[in-house]
Design a protein around this motif. Sequence first.
Motif, PDB file in Angstrom:
ATOM      1  N   THR B  83       0.832  -1.207   0.000  1.00 25.43           N
ATOM      2  CA  THR B  83       0.000   0.000   0.000  1.00 25.43           C
ATOM      3  C   THR B  83       0.869   1.260   0.000  1.00 25.43           C
ATOM      4  OG1 THR B  83      -1.717  -1.178   1.201  1.00 25.43           O
ATOM      5  CG2 THR B  83      -1.806   1.218   1.265  1.00 25.43           C
ATOM      6  N   GLY B  97      -5.134   1.739  -3.014  1.00 23.04           N
ATOM      7  CA  GLY B  97      -3.899   1.264  -2.392  1.00 23.04           C
ATOM      8  C   GLY B  97      -4.178   0.242  -1.311  1.00 23.04           C
ATOM      9  N   ILE B  98      -5.188   0.534  -0.491  1.00 20.25           N
ATOM     10  CA  ILE B  98      -5.560  -0.418   0.571  1.00 20.25           C
ATOM     11  C   ILE B  98      -6.038  -1.732  -0.042  1.00 20.25           C
ATOM     12  CG2 ILE B  98      -7.260  -0.880   2.392  1.00 20.25           C
ATOM     13  CD1 ILE B  98      -7.062   2.032   3.205  1.00 20.25           C
ATOM     14  N   GLY B 101      -3.073  -3.651  -1.301  1.00 17.46           N
ATOM     15  CA  GLY B 101      -2.355  -4.256  -0.175  1.00 17.46           C
ATOM     16  C   GLY B 101      -3.058  -5.509   0.312  1.00 17.46           C
ATOM     17  N   ALA B 235      -2.561  -2.569   5.736  1.00 18.44           N
ATOM     18  CA  ALA B 235      -2.607  -1.543   4.692  1.00 18.44           C
ATOM     19  C   ALA B 235      -3.153  -0.243   5.259  1.00 18.44           C
ATOM     20  CB  ALA B 235      -3.483  -2.035   3.539  1.00 18.44           C
TER      21      ALA B 235
END
Lengths: 295, 322
Positions: B83, B97-98, B101, B235
Amino acid sequence: MTELFGIPMPVLSGQILLGLFNGAFYALLSLGLAVIFGLLRVINFAHGALYMMGAFIAFLLGQWLGLPFWALLVVAPVLVGVFAVAMEKLLLRHVYGLDPLYGLLLTFGVALVIEGMAQYMFGVAGKPFSQPQALSGVSMIGGMILPHYRVFVIVVALITCLGTWALIERTRLGAFLRAATENRPLVEAFGVNVPVLLTATYAFGALLAGFAGVMGAPVFQVSAFMGSNLIIIVFAVVVIGGMGSIGGAIASGFLLGLCEGLTKVVYPEAANIVVFAIMAVVLFFRPSGLFGKAA
Amino acid sequence: MQSTDLYIRPDLGQGARRLPLQALLLAAGLVALAAAPFLLYPVFVMKLLCFALFASAFNLLLGYVGLLSFGHAAFFGGAAYVTAHSVKVWGIDPVAGIALGTLAAAVMGAAMGAIAIRRQGIYFAMTTLALSQMIYFLFLRAPFTNAEDGIQNVPRGHAFGLIDLSQTLNMYGLVVAVFLVGMFAIWRVINSPYGQVLKALRENETRAVSLGYRADRYKLGAFVFSAAIAGLAGATKALVFQIATLTDVAWQMSGEVILMSLLGGVGTLAGPSVGAGLIVTIQNYFATTGFPVNVVLGLLFILCVLCFRSGIVGELAKRARR
């Protein structure tokens, strides 16, 4: 011949020696783990901490009393063994018969306490510990560089491992031990004092760890966390070897040390992970380990 | 009933009576979540929620499948790295991004699980520990993790391109949302037919197999799910603290999450969160004293194993049932 597969012989032989040297520690520690697990059904997570304890006791006794290395090699492991007796009687005794995971968690807690206290009292910086004078030399045999101390450790570890193997497989005491592993109530019925046997076994395993710690002290720096990374590698060794056999623990210890040493020659970046990678491969093809019986 | 197992057996048939109490507790929890950022230091609460979710994900495996993973830090920290890197270097949306991750953690979980579930019990624990140590070394060496420095100054960015996460309350809202989604997913899995099979495997694997359930597939599924949720927590933590470091992938982190579950109550839904709250508080307190917090954690481990194996929530539940 000065080269093998394009690798200069001195480099190769040096790494083989270093691999066997590391393997000596893996073997001593995994042997202790296997002996303890065999009878107590406890995975001793504190093994790395006991190893560190042996090194620290040797360091302190050397500083305070000026004891020579040879004396430390005996006194420090015995003190670790005494500590282990107390630990077994006060703590471990209460988790026998529970799910083995509790033993793992309990000894993990003990390891955190021992390592945390060592860090608190002595800081995080490594303590220097000099090699015994008599072994500080280096020999050259046919282009091979042999530091005496490393050879000494390998030989002593090998003798200790074989001695332990003989003790368990070839003596009456060892027969009791193996019998108690197989069928504890029956051995008790024959009048063997199993609780004492359990304490002694744990102390012996701890003693081996302490012994390894003293031998490691001159080479690896004496620090609070010297045992914690080592113990994880030893766990992998134990998974690879299977904990069923004493001989398996010894053999896989030396073997993996050797693999690690050779990896350093061929592909140094992977040296840290090669043992874990071998573990993954072995688990994939032989889930019960190289020397283990099917679980 | 004298239970020697790591988990509390479900008390069947009493669910109906306890339901109002649970609903009440849930409502109280939601109110507490809404009030917390105004009463406590918000970053502390966010840290707590991330660890609560992490511990709950771990507990899903130990409490409901009976598998003790000693390698969950790999998923938590691994997701944090992915992330942090994707948000900072690739500049993608923080929510994406999370998600990335979490996905990475699930993939790692699939790889690690496929190997680890070949062994059981104590060997499973050691195998996961060894594999996570391998992942630790990989992250130490990988070019994008900056070794000891970690990935620092990760921008929080704007969620969905709109909500400015550098505002503490906005970030808090996202963390609460992630926490609730994660906890709901765990609750849903536990109470699904799939979860029932997992419990059956825990209680008597041989019998479950003889009934035709493919134990390995169920276990692997649970492992991957648990890894994904642990990754979700990691994340999110990377965004909260704007950093991803080796601490999050180290084995000590795996030990901490075990202690959180054990202390709060293995096999209870709320236990890990309670345990996480306690451990995070203790860590924050001892961080200022100079006394190594590991000694305290170690003593707690010993105390938990020797004296109260059901954990805080487990003990309370037992008392309430009497």
